[in-house]
Write a protein that holds these residues in place. Structure first.
Motif, PDB file in Angstrom:
ATOM      1  N   LEU B   5       5.708  -1.064  -4.052  1.00 20.03           N
ATOM      2  CA  LEU B   5       4.285  -1.398  -3.978  1.00 20.03           C
ATOM      3  C   LEU B   5       4.056  -2.738  -4.647  1.00 20.03           C
ATOM      4  O   LEU B   5       4.624  -3.019  -5.705  1.00 20.03           O
ATOM      5  CB  LEU B   5       3.448  -0.348  -4.711  1.00 20.03           C
ATOM      6  N   VAL B   7       0.821  -4.358  -6.066  1.00 15.97           N
ATOM      7  CA  VAL B   7      -0.579  -4.006  -6.297  1.00 15.97           C
ATOM      8  C   VAL B   7      -1.309  -5.145  -6.994  1.00 15.97           C
ATOM      9  O   VAL B   7      -0.799  -5.732  -7.951  1.00 15.97           O
ATOM     10  CB  VAL B   7      -0.680  -2.727  -7.162  1.00 15.97           C
ATOM     11  N   MET B  68      -9.546  -0.204   0.084  1.00 17.32           N
ATOM     12  CA  MET B  68      -8.580  -1.209  -0.366  1.00 17.32           C
ATOM     13  C   MET B  68      -7.874  -1.721   0.866  1.00 17.32           C
ATOM     14  O   MET B  68      -7.822  -1.050   1.890  1.00 17.32           O
ATOM     15  CB  MET B  68      -7.592  -0.574  -1.358  1.00 17.32           C
ATOM     16  N   ILE B  70      -4.654  -2.506   2.715  1.00 20.02           N
ATOM     17  CA  ILE B  70      -3.269  -2.052   2.650  1.00 20.02           C
ATOM     18  C   ILE B  70      -2.490  -2.806   3.732  1.00 20.02           C
ATOM     19  O   ILE B  70      -2.808  -2.705   4.915  1.00 20.02           O
ATOM     20  CB  ILE B  70      -3.198  -0.531   2.883  1.00 20.02           C
ATOM     21  N   GLY B  76      -5.713   0.418   5.621  1.00 20.89           N
ATOM     22  CA  GLY B  76      -4.350   0.604   6.114  1.00 20.89           C
ATOM     23  C   GLY B  76      -4.230   0.700   7.620  1.00 20.89           C
ATOM     24  O   GLY B  76      -5.188   0.479   8.350  1.00 20.89           O
ATOM     25  N   ALA B  83      -8.558   5.236   3.361  1.00 20.32           N
ATOM     26  CA  ALA B  83      -7.352   5.215   2.524  1.00 20.32           C
ATOM     27  C   ALA B  83      -7.040   6.604   1.966  1.00 20.32           C
ATOM     28  O   ALA B  83      -5.888   7.002   1.859  1.00 20.32           O
ATOM     29  CB  ALA B  83      -7.517   4.214   1.385  1.00 20.32           C
ATOM     30  N   VAL B  99      -1.148  -3.927  -1.673  1.00 20.76           N
ATOM     31  CA  VAL B  99      -2.454  -3.298  -1.842  1.00 20.76           C
ATOM     32  C   VAL B  99      -3.367  -4.242  -2.603  1.00 20.76           C
ATOM     33  O   VAL B  99      -3.020  -4.702  -3.693  1.00 20.76           O
ATOM     34  CB  VAL B  99      -2.341  -1.992  -2.673  1.00 20.76           C
ATOM     35  N   GLU B 100      -4.522  -4.534  -2.030  1.00 20.21           N
ATOM     36  CA  GLU B 100      -5.445  -5.447  -2.707  1.00 20.21           C
ATOM     37  C   GLU B 100      -6.889  -5.022  -2.471  1.00 20.21           C
ATOM     38  O   GLU B 100      -7.166  -4.220  -1.577  1.00 20.21           O
ATOM     39  CB  GLU B 100      -5.204  -6.894  -2.251  1.00 20.21           C
ATOM     40  N   LEU B 113      -8.475  -2.873  -8.070  1.00 18.39           N
ATOM     41  CA  LEU B 113      -8.882  -2.663  -6.679  1.00 18.39           C
ATOM     42  C   LEU B 113     -10.360  -2.321  -6.548  1.00 18.39           C
ATOM     43  O   LEU B 113     -10.853  -2.050  -5.453  1.00 18.39           O
ATOM     44  CB  LEU B 113      -8.035  -1.528  -6.072  1.00 18.39           C
TER      45      LEU B 113
END
Ligand SMILES: Cc1cc2nc3c(=O)[nH]c(=O)nc-3n(C[C@H](O)[C@H](O)[C@H](O)COP(=O)(O)OP(=O)(O)OC[C@H]3O[C@@H](n4cnc5c(N)ncnc54)[C@H](O)[C@@H]3O)c2cc1C
Ligand code: FES
Lengths: 639, 259
Positions: B5, B7, B68, B70, B76, B83, B99-100, B113
């Protein structure tokens, strides 16, 4: 506190009590309303509707929620619908019938007059929501549609697809937003109430923590309304949102508000079973699925076959077998208990044997796939998204999960707690649902409280309360703020080895095992001991991290878990003292030969309202006797 | 499964952020994406590092709290999925995941986030409602609503206010969010009296909050977990234009309920 437990039910016949009461209670003159400030904690159906209505009346209002927006309160997640005695289907529904169904569904452990008022107001709620633009389902002719829901024989549930709670909440949120825009309500999102301030015996304010900056502050008012929802999260795994908690009502309890029937918790039969240790919460599958799905487990233990390979003769459709007339549509408490029973026998299915099948094979064969898709398509999709299995092909697996708490702070007919000036509405109060809530009735109660009851009854209090002027610099506020800060610092200082989350899981497991779907004296006694020990460990060994003056979610969670630890003991006490089975409270020692709940009206026909006497000390019991003027409590039968 | 990940970590609105890399083992394909963050956070707490802050509550895809980006997409890779409802079985073993937070001028970062989406609330406060004082409502079935209109209103009302549309839009426009509310209320007979005022006020606040203009990219609809249709934006535009011509904001009297 004894005197405070007067329920203040007005005189007169059941049908006239509320109307008469409304015309007799005191009013606050329009010119005086803006002089009164009211704090509403919570922005769910109950809180948002109350805050909006109070502001419409002209009161000054501040409203608080811990989410980033009032629109995210957990009411948003309600799926199925809301009841109202409109009798639009002309199927013989009436206010009396809704009243009776609700009282009976609650196993005769609710206050008759309150339940009647709720049924009476149910019709106004639908009018109100439609006027706000809630897009309820409609028939082709343009009129409102209804569906049926568990445990009743009429079709009185209004719904907006599978998102009824969302649409009702958005209606209330929009009404609230309008008042915020007009400057009549001050909204404090991302603020958590951490204590109540009582001054000269009356509730006068709260202490909150700004969850972004971590700053504590005091808010002063003439009355405080708690609308903070339910506490099913004490079990860790539940259908509630992650943030749902007992903190606000627990801390008010510690300041003198009686806590009623804390052990009455509803375990919902149709939830998706957990898949592993990582599980953070459980997801509800609407009760409406039981209209077409058939529930079964294999006849023999440890049957490892895939469900579709088990021939009919080797399946046990146990609800249909035990309850030939209601079958799969028995009330929630009964369905849940029977599921647990078959799993305890080793006949459960899926990982760990924690599941029973909910099978649509026959319904699909009878009606065709498209009809089932039309009825439940969105639920089937949700199921597939979570489990990766296609319920059109293989039966769903379901298992009971904690869902709703009938217990809560004790309130009188005016929804005022044992502390003058402290009102409690929605799921947070001990409710009109007695020992078991029927489907689609919580939304109804939250909105009845917020739109139509509290706005009147709070005026009665304000019109006569003699309140000295106070502000946040008053010693009482300073003192409570100091205490709140000390608690925050204590959590941060523990610097132990385990996270609050780990402790929460452990507590949840313990409560589920001993104070969950079924209970017995030995288990409850043991649970009290273990809760105490675990609570001590928590304070010695928890690790929170970070600082108080920051956005710190671990700290938020730790504070809530700390309160659950104190509250858990009260829940067990209550369950232990109630030596009967009623609704969701099933004491194994008290059952009929067929395994049904055996009530003891003689000894336990009362509301148990507990007084706080210190953490770890035995609470003091106050009884509000339940007298029934109109209905005659009977043994529920769904055979 | 094992994951890597990356992040986004950012201590606060005023500080700079950066991606931090975390290796995570023991991820079950049955986990939701947020349960992966839970797992990561438990490990961080175990190491006495600060857990990743992220908004979440219902974990059922309805409250709109989680949000978020993804791997470059809001919520995502799965269509119509928040999410919290995204499960790890949709990622390959050994996946590398970025992930932001939502990135938009109108949604400043609070921490990691978490962003501040209160601009959405202010848009609703400006006009996203039907005025209906408690106690003054007519009998519910007095105004029949054609089923088609009611269904269409419900399609628009399904918006969860998560902000994915803004995050997906190259201009960080909030048009889909505003259009959904304007359409929901404007499609119903109850919403007619305030229709013109509503759209003018909501658009005015939307612009003042710093959301960008809509240039019909359509990314918003693709990212929307509730699949709210971009057709509602066309409807908003029509409503807006009609209202501008018919109803100058300056002509409005004070709110009659005022005082
Ligand atoms: C998955 C699910 C489905 C359901 N389906 C139905 C249904 O179909 N029909 C039905 O009738 N009922 C249903 N219910 C029950 C019903 O949704 C709830 O009982 C009801 O919505 C509760 O509303 P509320 O306003 O009391 O509380 P909530 O909506 O839970 O609101 C609580 C509010 O209090 C705030 N709050 C809490 N603690 C604090 C604090 N310490 N400080 C500041 N703010 C705080 C929160 O931020 C929130 O704004 C369902 C429940 C669940 C969980
Ligand atoms: S947590 Fe509620 S939508 Fe994802």
């Amino acid at each position: 506190m004894t005197s405070a437990l007067n329920a203040r039910v007005p005189a007169g016949s059941l049908e006239t009590k509320w109307t008469r009461h409304r015309s007799e209670i005191r009013l606050v003159a329009p010119a005086n309303k803006p002089k009164h400030h009211i704090l509403v904690v919570g922005s769910g159906l109950a809180g948002a509707s109350a805050a909006a209505s109070l502001a419409e009346l002209g009161y000054g209002v501040s409203c608080f929620c811990f989410q980033d927006s009032p629109r995210r309160a957990h009411s948003i997640a309600a799926q199925g619908g809301i009841n109202a005695a409109k009798n639009y289907q002309n199927d013989g529904d009436s206010i009396f019938r809704l009243f009776y169904d609700t009282l009976k569904g609650g196993d005769f452990r609710a206050r008759e007059a309150n339940v009647y008022r709720l049924a009476e107001l149910s019709v106004n709620i639908i009018d109100q929501c439609v006027a706000q633009g809630v897009p309820f389902a409609r028939e082709y002719g343009g009129l409102l549609a209804n569906r049926s829901f568990g445990g009743v024989q009429v079709s009185r549930t209004f719904y907006a697809r599978g998102q009824t709670g969302q649409q009702l909440l958005l209606g209330a949120y929009q009404a609230l937003s309008r008042q915020i825009g007009r400057g009549k309500v001050r909204m404090y999102s991302r603020h958590e109430m951490l204590d109540l301030v009582v001054l000269d015996g009356a509730a006068r304010g709260i202490v909150v923590r700004d969850l972004v900056s971590g700053r504590l502050s005091s808010h002063v008012a003439d009355a405080v309304v708690l609308a903070t929802g339910g506490y099913s999260n004490i079990y860790y795994l539940s259908t509630n949102a992650k943030g749902c908690n007992v903190t606000a009502i627990w801390r008010a309890h510690k300041r003198g508000a009686a806590f009623a029937n804390p052990c009455f918790t509803q375990i919902h039969p149709t939830c998706i079973p957990p898949t592993g240790h990582h599980q953070a919460k459980l997801t509800l599958m609407s009760e409406s699925l039981r209209n077409d799905g058939r529930i079964w487990v294999p006849r023999s233990r440890g049957d490892g076959r895939a469900p579709n390979e088990v021939p009919d003769a080797e399946r046990d459709y146990y609800l249909e077998r035990l309850y030939p007339s209601y079958g799969n549509l028995v009330p929630r408490d009964v369905a849940s208990r029977r599921a647990k029973e078959v799993c305890d026998e080793g006949r459960g299915v899926g990982p760990g044997g924690h599941g029973v099948y909910l099978d649509f094979r026959d319904a699909i064969a009878r009606h065709g796939r498209h009809v089932i898709a039309e009825r439940y398509g969105n639920l089937f999709e949700m199921y597939e998204r979570i489990t990766g299995e296609d319920p059109y092909q293989v039966p769903m697996r379901i298992y009971p999960a904690p869902h709703y708490t009938m217990g809560g702070l004790w309130v009188d007919y005016n929804l005022m707690s044992a502390i003058p000036g402290l009102f409690v509405i929605g799921e947070a109060n001990f409710s009109e649902h007695g020992a078991n809530r029927l489907g689609a009735s919580a939304l109804m109660q939250g909105l009845a409280d917020g739109y139509f009851i509290l706005p009147y009854t709070i005026g009665d209090y304000l019109a006569q309360a003699k309140l000295a002027p106070a502000d946040a610099s008053h010693a009482a506020f300073r003192q409570v703020e100091r205490e709140v800060d000390e608690r925050v610092q204590k959590l941060l200082a523990a610097q132990g080895r385990r996270s609050a989350d780990q402790f929460h899981r452990e507590l949840g497991r313990l409560m589920w095992d001993h104070c969950g779907m079924s209970r017995n004296a030995a288990g409850l006694r043991q649970a009290v001991e273990r809760v105490r020990a675990l609570r001590q460990e928590f304070w010695e060994d928890v690790y929170v991290g970070g600082v108080g003056a920051d956005f710190n979610q671990a700290l938020e969670h730790a504070g809530r878990v700390a309160d659950f630890f104190e509250f858990a003991e009260l829940m067990c006490h209550d369950a232990l003292h109630r030596e009967e089975s009623c609704g969701c409270h099933f004491r194994e020692e008290y059952q009929t030969p067929e395994g049904e709940a055996k009530r003891d009206d003689e000894r336990f026909g009362y509301v148990a309202a507990w007084e706080f006497t210190g953490v770890g000390n035995p609470p003091v019991l106050h009884k509000e006797p339940l007298t029934f003027e109109v209905v005659h409590p009977s043994q529920r039968s769904y055979k | 499964m094992d994951l890597t990940l990356h992040v986004w970590r950012q201590a606060g609105a005023a500080t700079a952020g950066r991606f931090v890399r975390y290796e995570l083992g023991d991820v079950s394909p049955d986990m939701s994406f947020l349960e992966v963050l839970d797992l990561l956070n438990q490990q961080l707490i175990g190491r006495r590092e600060e857990p990743v802050a992220f908004d979440h509550d219902c974990r059922e895809g309805i409250c709109g709290a989680c949000g978020m980006v993804i791997n470059g997409r809001p919520h995502g890779p799965r269509a119509a999925t928040t999410a919290c409802q995204l499960h790890m079985r949709h990622f390959p073993e050994g996946a590398e995941i970025w992930v932001e937070p939502w990135r938009a001028r109108a949604f400043p970062v609070v921490k990691d986030l978490v962003v501040d989406r209160s601009a959405f609330d202010r848009i609703i406060q400006a006009g996203g409602f039907i005025t209906a004082r408690a106690g003054s409502a007519p009998e519910a079935n007095a105004i029949p609503v054609p089923k088609g209109d009611a269904d269409r209103a419900m399609d628009a009302a399904a918006c969860i206010g998560c902000g994915a549309c803004v995050a997906a839009c190259p201009n960080a426009s909030a048009m889909l969010f505003v259009a959904a509310k304007v359409s929901h209320l404007g499609l119903l007979p109850q919403g007619q009296p305030e229709r013109a005022q509503r759209v003018l006020r909501m658009v005015e606040v939307m612009e003042a909050e710093g959301f960008g203009a809509c240039s019909n990219h359509g990314e918003c609809m693709a990212a929307c977990p509730k699949e709210i249709s971009i057709d509602f934006i066309a409807r908003l535009n029509r409503d807006y234009l009609t209202s501008v011509f018919r109803h100058q904001p300056s002509e409005e009297g004070p709110d009659p309920a005022e005082g």
